[in-house]
Design an enzyme around this catalytic site. Structure first.
Site, PDB file in Angstrom:
ATOM      1  N   LYS A 126      23.481  50.151   3.496  1.00  0.00           N
ATOM      2  CA  LYS A 126      23.860  48.760   3.235  1.00  0.00           C
ATOM      3  C   LYS A 126      23.451  47.883   4.422  1.00  0.00           C
ATOM      4  CE  LYS A 126      27.825  45.841   2.264  1.00  0.00           C
ATOM      5  NZ  LYS A 126      29.240  45.723   1.942  1.00  0.00           N
ATOM      6  N   GLU A 140      23.341  57.248  12.225  1.00  0.00           N
ATOM      7  CA  GLU A 140      22.917  58.531  11.652  1.00  0.00           C
ATOM      8  C   GLU A 140      21.752  58.332  10.684  1.00  0.00           C
ATOM      9  OE1 GLU A 140      25.962  57.344  11.780  1.00  0.00           O
ATOM     10  OE2 GLU A 140      27.420  58.913  12.291  1.00  0.00           O
ATOM     11  N   GLY A 155      30.467  49.531   0.545  1.00  0.00           N
ATOM     12  CA  GLY A 155      29.693  50.777   0.623  1.00  0.00           C
ATOM     13  C   GLY A 155      30.241  51.854  -0.290  1.00  0.00           C
ATOM     14  N   ARG A 156      31.553  52.068  -0.233  1.00  0.00           N
ATOM     15  CA  ARG A 156      32.146  53.165  -1.015  1.00  0.00           C
ATOM     16  C   ARG A 156      32.267  52.820  -2.503  1.00  0.00           C
ATOM     17  NH1 ARG A 156      35.287  50.941   2.718  1.00  0.00           N
ATOM     18  NH2 ARG A 156      37.218  49.894   2.150  1.00  0.00           N
ATOM     19  N   GLU A 204      39.353  55.598   2.938  1.00  0.00           N
ATOM     20  CA  GLU A 204      38.785  54.466   3.684  1.00  0.00           C
ATOM     21  C   GLU A 204      39.363  53.151   3.146  1.00  0.00           C
ATOM     22  OE1 GLU A 204      34.702  54.681   5.672  1.00  0.00           O
ATOM     23  OE2 GLU A 204      34.308  53.264   4.080  1.00  0.00           O
ATOM     24  N   HIS A 247      42.563  80.262  -6.116  1.00  0.00           N
ATOM     25  CA  HIS A 247      42.453  81.457  -5.275  1.00  0.00           C
ATOM     26  C   HIS A 247      42.358  81.074  -3.814  1.00  0.00           C
ATOM     27  CE1 HIS A 247      42.034  84.102  -8.737  1.00  0.00           C
ATOM     28  NE2 HIS A 247      41.430  83.064  -9.291  1.00  0.00           N
ATOM     29  N   LYS A 269      32.630  54.823  16.700  1.00  0.00           N
ATOM     30  CA  LYS A 269      31.187  54.525  16.781  1.00  0.00           C
ATOM     31  C   LYS A 269      30.853  53.940  18.146  1.00  0.00           C
ATOM     32  CE  LYS A 269      30.417  53.030  11.994  1.00  0.00           C
ATOM     33  NZ  LYS A 269      30.053  51.880  11.165  1.00  0.00           N
TER      34      LYS A 269
HETATM   35  O1  LIG Z   1      25.371  52.022   4.038  1.00  0.00           O
HETATM   36  P1  LIG Z   1      25.569  51.947   5.487  1.00  0.00           P
HETATM   37  O2  LIG Z   1      25.549  50.534   6.011  1.00  0.00           O
HETATM   38  O3  LIG Z   1      24.571  52.817   6.219  1.00  0.00           O
HETATM   39  O4  LIG Z   1      26.997  52.497   5.816  1.00  0.00           O
HETATM   40  C1  LIG Z   1      27.372  53.813   5.632  1.00  0.00           C
HETATM   41  C2  LIG Z   1      28.844  53.986   5.914  1.00  0.00           C
HETATM   42  O5  LIG Z   1      29.083  53.509   7.220  1.00  0.00           O
HETATM   43  C3  LIG Z   1      30.407  53.436   7.692  1.00  0.00           C
HETATM   44  O6  LIG Z   1      30.858  54.695   8.057  1.00  0.00           O
HETATM   45  C4  LIG Z   1      31.374  52.837   6.715  1.00  0.00           C
HETATM   46  O7  LIG Z   1      32.674  53.150   7.108  1.00  0.00           O
HETATM   47  C5  LIG Z   1      31.156  53.353   5.324  1.00  0.00           C
HETATM   48  O8  LIG Z   1      31.943  52.615   4.437  1.00  0.00           O
HETATM   49  C6  LIG Z   1      29.716  53.212   4.936  1.00  0.00           C
HETATM   50  O9  LIG Z   1      29.550  53.654   3.625  1.00  0.00           O
END
Ligand SMILES: O=P(O)(O)OC[C@H]1O[C@H](O)[C@H](O)[C@@H](O)[C@@H]1O
Length: 568
Positions: A212, A218, A272-273, A359, A390, A515
């Site tokens: 996003k 990462e 994002g989620r 989240e 199990h 972060k």
């Molecule tokens: O899609 P991006 O901007 O790379 O973000 C990826 C993720 O980053 C962070 O960890 C947020 O807490 C998430 O909600 C998000 O989905």
């Protein structure tokens, strides 16, 4: 709306009283009341919700509906659907419902109807995925691109992974995916890079960078790593044919070196989620299955969006689920929720819901910034049944009380029957789906054990207290449409919980601190490795561990002027 806390409302206090009454009743007795059980079963568009095994009665439900009114639930849902900036700390609307809206519907954000924008991107995905799938879009050496690696993390990973895993064994979807592979690269661990590229040929691979913000550390390092993997094999000019992006930040996509024509947009009003129905999920999934299948997934989600918006609380599946979660967390004090799909195809559902739920609702202050005197959110975990049985069900049956969501599917994606067996394989699986909720609810008393002549010293060990709540969701099948329904049910359920608790379920400030501390460590690692600078500015614990870490051989050549890709 007033900035008071919901726990100060008389409706909340009423439920505090009701829970004391309910605690005096056993589910065994509650289940004997058929009228009560009848009233706790609802059906919509093929999905049945049975919540009769909740530690609650009709009076509880009435009080929960009153609590919903006191929390202005209807107004809050309307404000969401009307595109108001309900994510106030980020000053944004929350419109994932627009991602699956019908082409002719009108949904405004900041005075603009966003539905045409959504459909413009959908058309672009439809066109692009068809070109890749048909082989009219080819890689730099003229070969069709049959494999896709989607690079992304968190919301740019977990939802698409859940849907992909669910569709992989759906006969219709699988037919369209023949000869193709979709893989995900999320973790910045180089081991994940190695796993994602093992057995793939850059010549026939398309990389979709999904972020996003297009700044997530990462994802960006993984994207640079795969850019290197492609250009190392095919030359820098191959990037245009082998890398595309999904983002709200198209400027950064271009700076990265991806052709803006090959970028698929979404918008800041998609969290994002909550983004699996945007290009985040729709692009990689359409590349794998073709857009017509993914359109069915969007249709399923839309069906639940309509139901959630227009159905009274007592028949509204996401509202009922959300209220019951509030009941379990805030009144019974149960801290966790187990998500137990009796379907291997849903193995990535719990990991996705962990992010959506924890989240969204793991917050310590109200939407107005007032510290909350009650807990919000729940600890979500889960595994497909029967595997979970199990593993951790012992604790659920005789240890701590954990409300369970049992999710079952009527028709298996892959039916199997062996001649001579008394039931089919799916019936065997589903026997457990139907049995476990009763085992939890009814338990087994010492008297029953005595009548079975169980040795007296074993009776305490073999006793099941019962009275452990669960609910059951029964889906007709696990088609793309049903997967869309399931997703939207949980998305809205989680929003309902947040609306009742009076928190902002759509921000995530809690992920920032770690972060920024990691970036200090990153700087230190760079200084120490390159110029041998001593470790400075960290406490004793971190300094000791960092020293040990820096002493060891990295397995990389000392000269940092050349790239090293994983050896596979
Ligand atoms: O899609 P991006 O901007 O790379 O973000 C990826 C993720 O980053 C962070 O960890 C947020 O807490 C998430 O909600 C998000 O989905």
């Amino acid at each position: 709306m007033s900035p008071t806390l919901i726990c100060d409302a008389v409706e909340w206090q009423e439920l505090k009283g009701n829970v004391e009454e309910i605690k005096r009743k056993h589910l065994r007795d509650l289940m004997a009341d058929v009228e009560r059980c009848k009233s706790m079963m609802v059906e919509y568009d093929g999905i049945i919700l049975d919540y009769s095994r909740q530690c609650a009665d009709q009076a509880t439900m009435e009080k929960l509906f009153k609590l919903a009114e006191a929390a202005h639930l209807t107004e809050k849902i309307n404000r969401m659907y009307n595109g108001e900036h309900i994510n106030s700390t980020e000053d944004r609307s929350v419109l994932h419902i627009a991602l699956r809206a019908a082409r002719d519907s009108v949904i405004h954000s900041d005075g603009r109807n966003v539905v045409p924008d959504v459909w413009h991107v959908i058309e672009k995905i439809n066109d692009f995925s068809e070109r890749v799938r048909s082989g009219s879009w080819v890689g730099a050496t003229g070969k069709p691109l049959k494999d896709v690696i989607a690079v992304g993390i968190g919301g740019s990973f977990l939802g698409p992974l859940f849907v992909h895993t669910a569709l992989q064994t759906d006969p219709e979807a699988a037919e369209f995916a023949k000869g193709r592979q979709l893989r995900f690269l999320a973790n910045v661990d180089p081991v994940d890079v190695a796993r994602s590229i093992t057995g793939l040929n850059p010549e026939t691979t398309l990389v979709v960078v999904v972020s996003k913000t297009f700044t997530t550390a990462e994802t960006m390092l993984n994207a640079r790593t795969l850019r290197e993997w492609i250009s190392d094999a095919l030359g820098r000019q191959a990037i245009a044919k082998h890398m595309v992006a999904v983002s709200t930040n198209l400027k950064l996509v271009e700076q990265f070196g991806i052709d803006p024509n090959n970028a698929f947009a979404f918008w800041d009003w998609v969290g994002g989620r909550y983004s699996v129905c945007s290009a985040v999920g729709v692009l990689p999934l359409s590349l794998q299955y073709g857009f017509p299948i993914i359109e069915k997934f969007l249709d399923g989600a839309r069906s639940i969006d309509d139901h959630f918006y227009s159905t009274s609380f007592d028949k509204n599946i996401p509202v009922l689920l959300g209220l019951l979660s509030v009941w379990n967390v805030s009144f019974h004090g149960f801290p966790a929720r187990a998500i137990l799909p009796y379907s291997q195809a849903l193995e990535k559902f719990a990991p996705h819901i962990q992010q959506v739920s924890m989240e969204s609702n793991g917050k310590g202050v109200s939407i107005d910034g007032i510290p909350l005197p009650f807990e919000t959110g729940e600890i979500d975990f889960g595994e497909p049944g029967t595997n979970g049985q199990h593993s951790f069900y012992q604790l659920i049956h005789q240890g701590r009380v954990i409300p369970c969501d049992f999710i079952g599917v009527v028709k298996s994606q892959r039916p199997v029957y062996l001649k001579g067996e008394i039931v089919s394989n799916h019936d065997e699986l589903m026997s457990n789906f139907f049995a476990q909720p009763d085992a939890l609810a009814y338990g087994k008393s010492p008297e029953q054990l005595q009548s079975e002549n169980v040795a007296s010293h074993l009776i305490p060990h073999k006793t099941f207290s019962g009275n452990r709540p669960s609910l059951s969701l029964l889906l007709p099948s696990l088609s793309a449409y049903n997967v869309g329904q399931l997703l939207a049910i949980y998305e809205h359920r989680i929003a309902v919980e947040g609306f009742i608790w009076g928190i902002n379920s759509f921000d995530q400030w809690g992920v920032e601190l770690g972060k920024s501390l990691a970036s200090q460590v990153r700087k230190q690692l760079n200084l120490s490795r390159i110029s041998g600078k001593p470790i400075e500015g960290f406490n004793f614990s971190t300094t000791t561990l960092l020293s040990r870490y820096l002493q060891a051989d990295t397995g990389l050549p000392p000269d940092s002027s050349t790239s090293v890709l994983p050896k596979i």
